[in-house]
Design a protein around this motif. Sequence first.
Motif, PDB file in Angstrom:
ATOM      1  N   SER A 179      -5.685   3.293   0.532  1.00 34.40           N
ATOM      2  CA  SER A 179      -6.794   3.861   1.293  1.00 34.40           C
ATOM      3  C   SER A 179      -8.100   3.487   0.614  1.00 34.40           C
ATOM      4  O   SER A 179      -8.128   3.020  -0.527  1.00 34.40           O
ATOM      5  N   VAL A 180      -9.179   3.776   1.335  1.00 32.23           N
ATOM      6  CA  VAL A 180     -10.498   3.461   0.804  1.00 32.23           C
ATOM      7  C   VAL A 180     -10.830   4.312  -0.400  1.00 32.23           C
ATOM      8  O   VAL A 180     -11.501   3.878  -1.350  1.00 32.23           O
ATOM      9  N   SER A 181     -10.298   5.557  -0.390  1.00 33.38           N
ATOM     10  CA  SER A 181     -10.611   6.449  -1.505  1.00 33.38           C
ATOM     11  C   SER A 181     -10.048   5.934  -2.811  1.00 33.38           C
ATOM     12  O   SER A 181     -10.492   6.322  -3.889  1.00 33.38           O
ATOM     13  N   ASP A 182      -9.053   5.057  -2.718  1.00 28.48           N
ATOM     14  CA  ASP A 182      -8.500   4.476  -3.947  1.00 28.48           C
ATOM     15  C   ASP A 182      -9.523   3.606  -4.680  1.00 28.48           C
ATOM     16  O   ASP A 182      -9.331   3.270  -5.841  1.00 28.48           O
TER      17      ASP A 182
ATOM     18  N   ARG B 254       2.230  -4.316   7.761  1.00 27.83           N
ATOM     19  CA  ARG B 254       2.517  -4.034   6.356  1.00 27.83           C
ATOM     20  C   ARG B 254       3.711  -4.840   5.896  1.00 27.83           C
ATOM     21  O   ARG B 254       3.718  -5.335   4.771  1.00 27.83           O
ATOM     22  N   THR B 255       4.712  -4.974   6.767  1.00 30.40           N
ATOM     23  CA  THR B 255       5.926  -5.713   6.395  1.00 30.40           C
ATOM     24  C   THR B 255       5.548  -7.180   6.128  1.00 30.40           C
ATOM     25  O   THR B 255       5.933  -7.762   5.108  1.00 30.40           O
ATOM     26  N   PHE B 256       4.797  -7.788   7.083  1.00 33.41           N
ATOM     27  CA  PHE B 256       4.411  -9.195   6.903  1.00 33.41           C
ATOM     28  C   PHE B 256       3.544  -9.385   5.667  1.00 33.41           C
ATOM     29  O   PHE B 256       3.666 -10.356   4.939  1.00 33.41           O
ATOM     30  N   THR B 257       2.676  -8.437   5.391  1.00 34.10           N
ATOM     31  CA  THR B 257       1.802  -8.532   4.250  1.00 34.10           C
ATOM     32  C   THR B 257       2.575  -8.486   2.947  1.00 34.10           C
ATOM     33  O   THR B 257       2.327  -9.263   2.021  1.00 34.10           O
ATOM     34  N   ASP B 258       3.518  -7.586   2.864  1.00 34.27           N
ATOM     35  CA  ASP B 258       4.298  -7.476   1.623  1.00 34.27           C
ATOM     36  C   ASP B 258       5.102  -8.743   1.372  1.00 34.27           C
ATOM     37  O   ASP B 258       5.180  -9.221   0.234  1.00 34.27           O
ATOM     38  N   ILE B 259       5.741  -9.201   2.508  1.00 40.15           N
ATOM     39  CA  ILE B 259       6.548 -10.419   2.334  1.00 40.15           C
ATOM     40  C   ILE B 259       5.649 -11.574   1.876  1.00 40.15           C
ATOM     41  O   ILE B 259       5.963 -12.303   0.939  1.00 40.15           O
ATOM     42  N   GLY B 260       4.513 -11.755   2.562  1.00 42.71           N
ATOM     43  CA  GLY B 260       3.621 -12.873   2.210  1.00 42.71           C
ATOM     44  C   GLY B 260       3.042 -12.722   0.818  1.00 42.71           C
ATOM     45  O   GLY B 260       2.927 -13.693   0.080  1.00 42.71           O
ATOM     46  N   PHE B 261       2.683 -11.564   0.461  1.00 44.42           N
ATOM     47  CA  PHE B 261       2.129 -11.332  -0.865  1.00 44.42           C
ATOM     48  C   PHE B 261       3.152 -11.602  -1.932  1.00 44.42           C
ATOM     49  O   PHE B 261       2.834 -12.145  -2.989  1.00 44.42           O
TER      50      PHE B 261
ATOM     51  N   MET C  85      -9.473  -6.613  -4.111  1.00 47.32           N
ATOM     52  CA  MET C  85      -8.897  -5.353  -3.682  1.00 47.32           C
ATOM     53  C   MET C  85      -8.673  -5.425  -2.181  1.00 47.32           C
ATOM     54  O   MET C  85      -9.606  -5.742  -1.426  1.00 47.32           O
ATOM     55  N   VAL C  86      -7.392  -5.105  -1.809  1.00 52.28           N
ATOM     56  CA  VAL C  86      -6.971  -5.259  -0.417  1.00 52.28           C
ATOM     57  C   VAL C  86      -6.398  -3.935   0.066  1.00 52.28           C
ATOM     58  O   VAL C  86      -5.589  -3.331  -0.617  1.00 52.28           O
ATOM     59  N   LEU C  87      -6.911  -3.486   1.198  1.00 48.72           N
ATOM     60  CA  LEU C  87      -6.348  -2.296   1.821  1.00 48.72           C
ATOM     61  C   LEU C  87      -5.086  -2.702   2.557  1.00 48.72           C
ATOM     62  O   LEU C  87      -5.037  -3.710   3.236  1.00 48.72           O
ATOM     63  N   ARG C  88      -4.064  -1.897   2.339  1.00 47.75           N
ATOM     64  CA  ARG C  88      -2.802  -2.162   3.021  1.00 47.75           C
ATOM     65  C   ARG C  88      -2.978  -1.923   4.521  1.00 47.75           C
ATOM     66  O   ARG C  88      -3.643  -0.981   4.928  1.00 47.75           O
ATOM     67  N   PRO C  89      -2.287  -2.661   5.327  1.00 49.31           N
ATOM     68  CA  PRO C  89      -2.332  -2.414   6.770  1.00 49.31           C
ATOM     69  C   PRO C  89      -1.604  -1.087   7.084  1.00 49.31           C
ATOM     70  O   PRO C  89      -0.671  -0.702   6.399  1.00 49.31           O
ATOM     71  N   THR C  90      -2.026  -0.509   8.131  1.00 51.06           N
ATOM     72  CA  THR C  90      -1.397   0.773   8.509  1.00 51.06           C
ATOM     73  C   THR C  90      -0.212   0.566   9.421  1.00 51.06           C
ATOM     74  O   THR C  90       0.725   1.398   9.459  1.00 51.06           O
TER      75      THR C  90
END
Length: 784
Positions: free
Chosen positions: A36-39, A11-18, A1-6
Amino acid sequence: MVLRPTGFFQRTFTDIGFRFSQEDFLLKLPVVMLSSVSDLLTYIDEKQLTPEFGGTLEYCHSEWVIFRTAIESFALTVKEIAQMLQSFGMELAETELPDDAYSIERILALRTEKYYQLKEDITTVTKEGNMLLCSLEEPDMDEPDKEEPQERSGDWETVNRLLAQLHEMEIAFDGFWEKHQLKMEQYLQLWKFEQHFQELSKAIEFLMEKQREVPDTGDNVSQVKQRVLDLENLNKMAQELTGKAQVVILHGHQLATNHHYALNLICQQCNELRHHSDILLEEIKRKHNQLQRTLDLLTSLQQALECCDEGAYLLANQQMDKCQSREGAQKALQDIENFLESSSLHLYADPQTLYSDFEPILTPELKARIQMVQMKLENVRSMFENRQACFKKLADKQARPVQLVAPRPENPPRSKSPLFSPKHGNLLLKLRHSEMFIRYRWGRWNENGYVINELIETERVYVEELFTILMGYRAEMDNPTMAFLLPPPLQNRKDVLFGNMPEIYDFHNKIFLHHLESCVEAPEKVGYCFLERREDFQMYEKYCQNKPRSEYLWRQCAESLFFQECQRKLEHKLALDSYLLKPVQRLTKYQLLLKELLKYSTSCEGVQELQEALVAMLDLLKSVNDSMHQISITGYDGDIGELGKVLMQGSFSVWTGHRKGPTKMKDLARFKPMQRHLFLYEKALVFCKKREDHGDSHDKSSSYSFKHFLKMSAVGITENVKGDHRKFEIWYSGREEVYVVQVCFAFVRIFLFLKPDHWLHQASYWQLCEQDAGLEGPSFGLIP
């Protein structure tokens, strides 16, 4: 489980890499992107999350760290304990044990101390683990509603497992230590047992060696008594040692009962110790019994010897001049019978009884001792029988007046009897009274009786003197109590010092004396006694031939303490060498007594036998004398015995020439004569030169150096040389060699009769000596 960057770029680099690597991620690990953490609550139970993540799990990080540290520390301690136990076990298994009890006990003490230290460490760690386990108490299943952290239950199981492992190690360690400690204690017990076993074995072997050194026989009573005492002391030590051995054997049985690991070895050593102890005691007992039996035998023999001495003392103490009357003879006879009755147990002991009673202990030495004692007993019994026979004749004779006559001139007094302090008494009185008795029995008064009586009485004295010398000197050379006084040159030399004196004694004591005593009733048999035993007298020749060796040995040891002690015991005034001359003196005495008998027996029966006996004794004297000179010949190359018997010998003046034709006295006068000693053999005439070894008066001796010999088959004789009737001529091989010899008339007469085909009887020599030179008996040589 990975929290998205804010951030946008993140976030753009993470989505592309993922997106590009999604397939790889999906292949390896599913990835959930959370905004979020609440997820997280959508995926993880809130009970598993702490409040900061929206969960309800109560969590104190510092407390967790403490528990985790405690659990890890406990696990590490348990591991260290295991390593320590393993190392200690290897040390116990691999360390070699020392060979002394002190070191073994010290190691055992150190290991025991270390064992208790490890046990203390295990106890401490166990307490620590139990405390930690209490802190991690498992949730109570009876209260399911109570919420307890599930994480702690896993730690509790870990700690509980470690505690179980620690407990198992402790149990195994205790079992190992118990076995090791038992083995160490048994090893120490075995070591001490073997030490005691070795000490006792050495002590038993030492006593066994000591008892081997104690002979099971002995030569005299005092020696055997000392050996019996030595064995009794050894027996005391052996008994004490056997008691100690029993204690050790009992200890060994206790070890065996407790299942000692060396059970077989302990039992073997116990049996060995018991066996050696039994052998030691049995051997000491056996030897003690044998020595006691030997002591009994030697005591019996000693008592027999003392009985012999007492008997000989009694006989020597009887005053013969007082025993000539009937009452005196009866009194003396009664004394003898009383002594024989009181001493019959020892005096008439049966040798076969001794042999049978003491057969198991008899050694060659003891057998020889018994034979010696028996010989002495036989001699003493013979002396008593002779004395009894004499006294019985005196006691039984009919009393009637006897006319006394003037006695013959007395001979010089004899020396005292050489054996006992109370001597024989006045020999002349004894001879005088015996002479009257003999004359009374014959029914006539003549000088013949006196001579026969002297012959018999002096023969008895001679036998007793020989017996004294053999017992008082020769037998003492075999006496162990006198061995320390015996000088080295005398060791095993009694046959040299005494020659064949035992043989001479046996002949006179057992044979010749009895023959002479029988002549009291038949005096005409005196000559026959000598003729009958003529061959036996040849033993004197052997004695005389040994005399130079005996004298040489005596001169070497004359001053020894051994001879002094023997002389003191015998109470002799003269030394042994005077008594060693007795056989020589006795031999010359016979021919003088025979001449005396012939002088007064011209018309009596048996004169012819007396004449022949005199000739035989003179012949023996000459033979002995010649042989004495012959043994001193040196330098002869060959066997001188091949020349035949010595017919005569003597010293002469000799002139020699080596030309043919008659020898003129004026020519002979120009030469100084040679002094030569001639030996006339049956087959040859031997020329020797007499040599004197000049020393002191004791060491002076003569020898004859061989020079020349002539075969009698080629010898010629001219009876007289012109101008001197004292000389005669011997020529050899047709006068190639000529010898002029000056000699006494007797020798001339004898030599002239000697031809290769005719030999004159030896005895004729002495008759010619008497006729031509007025000689009586041998006039030269060792025998006067």
